[in-house]
Write an enzyme that holds these catalytic residues in place. Structure first.
Site, PDB file in Angstrom:
ATOM      1  N   LYS A   1       0.728  -1.680  -0.193  1.00 12.73           N
ATOM      2  CA  LYS A   1       0.195  -0.235  -0.375  1.00 12.73           C
ATOM      3  C   LYS A   1       0.740   1.103   0.004  1.00 12.73           C
ATOM      4  CE  LYS A   1      -4.189  -2.062   2.456  1.00 12.73           C
ATOM      5  NZ  LYS A   1      -5.024  -2.305   3.382  1.00 12.73           N
TER       6      LYS A   1
ATOM      7  N   TYR B   1     -12.712  -2.491  -4.021  1.00 11.67           N
ATOM      8  CA  TYR B   1     -13.323  -2.399  -2.432  1.00 11.67           C
ATOM      9  C   TYR B   1     -14.771  -2.118  -2.181  1.00 11.67           C
ATOM     10  CZ  TYR B   1      -8.665  -2.525  -0.424  1.00 11.67           C
ATOM     11  OH  TYR B   1      -7.535  -2.560   0.252  1.00 11.67           O
TER      12      TYR B   1
ATOM     13  N   ASN C   1      -2.343   0.098   7.012  1.00  9.55           N
ATOM     14  CA  ASN C   1      -1.774  -1.618   7.264  1.00  9.55           C
ATOM     15  C   ASN C   1      -0.589  -1.488   6.319  1.00  9.55           C
ATOM     16  OD1 ASN C   1      -3.518  -1.996   5.521  1.00  9.55           O
ATOM     17  ND2 ASN C   1      -4.641  -3.311   7.233  1.00  9.55           N
TER      18      ASN C   1
ATOM     19  N   HIS D   1      -2.322  -5.500   1.172  1.00  8.27           N
ATOM     20  CA  HIS D   1      -3.682  -5.666   1.129  1.00  8.27           C
ATOM     21  C   HIS D   1      -3.319  -7.928   1.345  1.00  8.27           C
ATOM     22  CE1 HIS D   1      -7.889  -7.037  -0.175  1.00  8.27           C
ATOM     23  NE2 HIS D   1      -7.290  -7.299  -0.866  1.00  8.27           N
TER      24      HIS D   1
ATOM     25  N   GLU E   1      -9.602 -10.940  -7.466  1.00  6.14           N
ATOM     26  CA  GLU E   1      -8.415  -9.805  -7.327  1.00  6.14           C
ATOM     27  C   GLU E   1      -7.144  -9.765  -8.249  1.00  6.14           C
ATOM     28  OE1 GLU E   1     -10.111  -8.919  -2.873  1.00  6.14           O
ATOM     29  OE2 GLU E   1      -7.452  -9.490  -3.372  1.00  6.14           O
TER      30      GLU E   1
HETATM   31  P1  CMP Z   1      -7.580  -4.381   3.330  1.00 12.01           P
HETATM   32  O1  CMP Z   1      -7.619  -5.977   3.703  1.00 12.01           O
HETATM   33  O2  CMP Z   1      -7.046  -3.619   2.218  1.00 12.01           O
HETATM   34  O3  CMP Z   1      -9.048  -4.519   3.181  1.00 12.01           O
HETATM   35  C1  CMP Z   1     -10.446  -3.557   3.053  1.00 12.01           C
HETATM   36  C2  CMP Z   1      -9.182  -1.941   4.128  1.00 12.01           C
HETATM   37  O4  CMP Z   1      -9.884  -1.564   4.633  1.00 12.01           O
HETATM   38  C3  CMP Z   1      -8.455  -3.147   5.305  1.00 12.01           C
HETATM   39  O5  CMP Z   1      -7.193  -3.656   4.385  1.00 12.01           O
HETATM   40  C4  CMP Z   1      -7.196  -1.598   5.821  1.00 12.01           C
HETATM   41  O6  CMP Z   1      -6.973  -0.376   5.433  1.00 12.01           O
HETATM   42  C5  CMP Z   1      -9.015  -0.644   5.705  1.00 12.01           C
HETATM   43  N1  CMP Z   1      -9.772  -0.595   7.213  1.00 12.01           N
HETATM   44  C6  CMP Z   1     -10.599  -1.625   7.837  1.00 12.01           C
HETATM   45  N2  CMP Z   1     -11.133  -1.423   8.967  1.00 12.01           N
HETATM   46  C7  CMP Z   1     -10.871  -0.108   8.756  1.00 12.01           C
HETATM   47  C8  CMP Z   1     -11.330   0.891   9.074  1.00 12.01           C
HETATM   48  N3  CMP Z   1     -11.920   0.701  11.144  1.00 12.01           N
HETATM   49  N4  CMP Z   1     -11.176   1.890   9.121  1.00 12.01           N
HETATM   50  C9  CMP Z   1     -10.398   2.656   8.533  1.00 12.01           C
HETATM   51  N5  CMP Z   1      -9.763   1.467   7.480  1.00 12.01           N
HETATM   52  C10 CMP Z   1     -10.270   0.468   7.982  1.00 12.01           C
END
Ligand code: CMP
Length: 139
Positions: free
Chosen positions: A10, A50, A113, A116, A127
């Site tokens: 990311k 998403y 984070n 993904h 995906e």
């Molecule tokens: P990802 O695995 O990319 O799938 C969805 C993403 O949404 C997740 O990782 C996080 O980066 C993001 N995400 C999930 N929960 C939250 C949250 N409570 N607040 C902000 N971002 C979130």
């Protein structure tokens, strides 16, 4: 069985020059990068990718974040690739992620984070197909 999963490094990780460090963790976990490209996602791509989260309160911010800088999309191959990747990524929220995982070591927040990873074989296929054509994957 040897399977494939889909991964994104990311914008928070590419910005901090962690593409190699993240990829090393994936490789050390027994995953092989069989396709990889650095892209700047368009808004349409982020919203489409998403779409399952469309009704979530964080959807808009998530799409903002995912288009805020370059990402590296990858196809990973290995024994039980989806689970293997999820194990090395760690919990979505870095505060909950286990020692030694990518998110524990590198993630900045639940949104930023660092990685993904697909959550099922079925979603992995969807995906992978979203970002790659068959000729871009070299196993
Ligand atoms: P990802 O695995 O990319 O799938 C969805 C993403 O949404 C997740 O990782 C996080 O980066 C993001 N995400 C999930 N929960 C939250 C949250 N409570 N607040 C902000 N971002 C979130």
């Amino acid at each position: 069985a040897v399977t494939r999963t889909f991964s994104i490094i990311k914008p928070d990780a590419t910005r901090r020059n962690l593409t190699g460090a993240v990829t090393q963790k994936l490789e050390e976990a027994g995953l092989r990068v069989v396709a990889s490209k650095r892209i700047h996602m368009t808004r349409d791509q982020a919203e489409g990718f998403y779409a399952v989260h469309k009704e979530r309160p964080f959807y808009g911010e998530l799409c903002d974040f995912m288009t805020s800088g370059p990402v590296v999309v990858q196809v990973l191959e290995g024994e039980d690739a989806v689970k293997r990747n999820r194990d090395i990524m760690g919990a979505t929220n870095p505060a909950d992620a286990a020692e030694g995982t990518i998110r524990k070591e590198f993630a900045e927040s639940i949104e930023a984070n660092s990685v993904h990873g697909s959550d099922s074989d079925e979603n992995a296929k969807i995906e992978i197909d979203f970002f790659f054509s068959a000729d871009e994957i070299v196993g």
